[in-house]
Write a protein that holds these residues in place. Sequence first.
Motif, short mmCIF file in Angstrom:
data_model
loop_
_atom_site.label_atom_id
_atom_site.label_comp_id
_atom_site.label_asym_id
_atom_site.label_seq_id
_atom_site.Cartn_x
_atom_site.Cartn_y
_atom_site.Cartn_z
N UNK A 268 30.60 41.55 26.29
CA UNK A 268 31.24 41.01 27.49
C UNK A 268 30.64 39.65 27.84
N UNK A 269 31.45 38.83 28.46
CA UNK A 269 31.02 37.53 28.95
C UNK A 269 31.66 37.28 30.30
N UNK A 270 30.85 36.93 31.27
CA UNK A 270 31.31 36.69 32.63
C UNK A 270 31.09 35.23 32.99
N UNK A 271 32.07 34.61 33.58
CA UNK A 271 31.92 33.27 34.13
C UNK A 271 32.05 33.35 35.64
N UNK A 272 31.30 32.49 36.33
CA UNK A 272 31.28 32.52 37.78
C UNK A 272 30.05 33.24 38.29
N UNK A 273 29.87 33.24 39.58
CA UNK A 273 28.70 33.85 40.21
C UNK A 273 28.65 35.36 39.97
N UNK A 274 27.49 35.84 39.51
CA UNK A 274 27.36 37.28 39.25
C UNK A 274 26.39 37.95 40.21
N UNK A 275 25.76 37.19 41.07
CA UNK A 275 24.78 37.75 42.00
C UNK A 275 25.41 38.84 42.87
N UNK A 276 24.77 40.01 42.90
CA UNK A 276 25.25 41.11 43.74
C UNK A 276 26.50 41.78 43.23
N UNK A 277 26.80 41.61 41.94
CA UNK A 277 28.01 42.20 41.39
C UNK A 277 27.68 43.10 40.21
N UNK A 278 28.60 44.03 39.94
CA UNK A 278 28.52 44.91 38.78
C UNK A 278 29.75 44.69 37.92
N UNK A 279 29.58 44.89 36.62
CA UNK A 279 30.72 44.97 35.72
C UNK A 279 31.05 46.44 35.53
N UNK A 280 32.27 46.81 35.82
CA UNK A 280 32.71 48.19 35.63
C UNK A 280 33.77 48.21 34.55
N UNK A 281 33.59 49.08 33.59
CA UNK A 281 34.51 49.18 32.46
C UNK A 281 35.07 50.59 32.42
N UNK A 282 36.38 50.69 32.62
CA UNK A 282 37.05 51.99 32.62
C UNK A 282 37.71 52.23 31.27
N UNK A 283 37.47 53.40 30.72
CA UNK A 283 38.17 53.85 29.52
C UNK A 283 39.34 54.71 29.98
N UNK A 284 40.54 54.35 29.57
CA UNK A 284 41.72 55.04 30.07
C UNK A 284 42.69 55.39 28.94
N UNK A 285 43.38 56.51 29.13
CA UNK A 285 44.51 56.87 28.26
C UNK A 285 45.72 56.11 28.79
N UNK A 286 46.37 55.36 27.91
CA UNK A 286 47.46 54.50 28.36
C UNK A 286 48.60 55.28 29.02
N UNK A 287 48.96 56.41 28.45
CA UNK A 287 50.01 57.23 29.05
C UNK A 287 49.90 58.65 28.54
N UNK A 288 50.16 59.60 29.43
CA UNK A 288 50.04 61.01 29.05
C UNK A 288 50.95 61.85 29.95
N UNK A 289 51.55 62.86 29.35
CA UNK A 289 52.35 63.82 30.11
C UNK A 289 51.65 65.16 30.13
N UNK A 290 51.76 65.86 31.24
CA UNK A 290 51.12 67.17 31.40
C UNK A 290 52.11 68.16 31.98
N UNK A 291 52.22 69.32 31.36
CA UNK A 291 53.02 70.40 31.92
C UNK A 291 52.16 71.19 32.90
#
Length: 258
Positions: A168-191
């Motif tokens: 990862x690469x961040x530009x801009x002020x990072x003070x007081x910030x977190x990088x959050x990375x979500x892993x997601x299933x793009x689409x899913x159906x459930x009965x």
Amino acid sequence: MKSLAQLLIFPLLFGMCFFNNESDKSLGTVEKNTKISGNKPFAIVQLFTSQGCSSCPSADVLLEKVEKEYEGKNVFVLSYHVDYWNRLGWKDVFSKKDFSDMQYSYSGKFGGSNVYTPQAVVNGDVHFVGSSEAKMNGYLSKFLKLNAENTILLSNVKQNGDQITFNYKIEGTISGKDLKVALAIEKKETNVKRGENSGRKLSSVNIVVEQLEIPLTETEGRGSIIIPGLVENGDPLTLIGFTQSKNFDITAATQQKI
């Protein structure tokens, strides 16, 4: 919308699942398959939802509509399935206590200790009933006129077994910030076989199954995330990264399909 108490006493009188009252808050060269906000305006919608909530499917449908209609416009969507409605007869397979806790953290920012579903949060700054198309489009329109504070790039994304690694690469002020990375299933159906949505086939997009939080002390680094066992072979996966301040304001977002 309904509180847990209301749910138990008047199950037929309310159309939205509540833990209590909701209120609106007013505004204050990339790899293939990458969506990146850059310093351009962006919006990220976090929907708190549940397969055990009878009013949530309409919000799930709206979120998918937003993803399609705002394609290419730096709009990112995430579905977080909470666990507090699992007691109603159907355990949401995607639900996690961590996501319920995240929602309670937002409720503190928004001036209360209550949570409800479906709840949409845009850029960590405003919230509203997630099935309201008018409010959804209104807030997206406002945020898409504001420049981002940061730029995020996820690169060198690799999957090795049940582990995904990335730079990862961040530009801009990072003070007081977190990088959050979500892993997601793009689409899913459930009965759904029991509970308020018994007999229905529910569809969701960008269902978060794991989320990594990296406190930002450097603008560049490497991270890894484990694919949980509930992800099945063939499930299309995506990473959505966003920078977020301690006050939960989201300052940039990007997406990398896997």
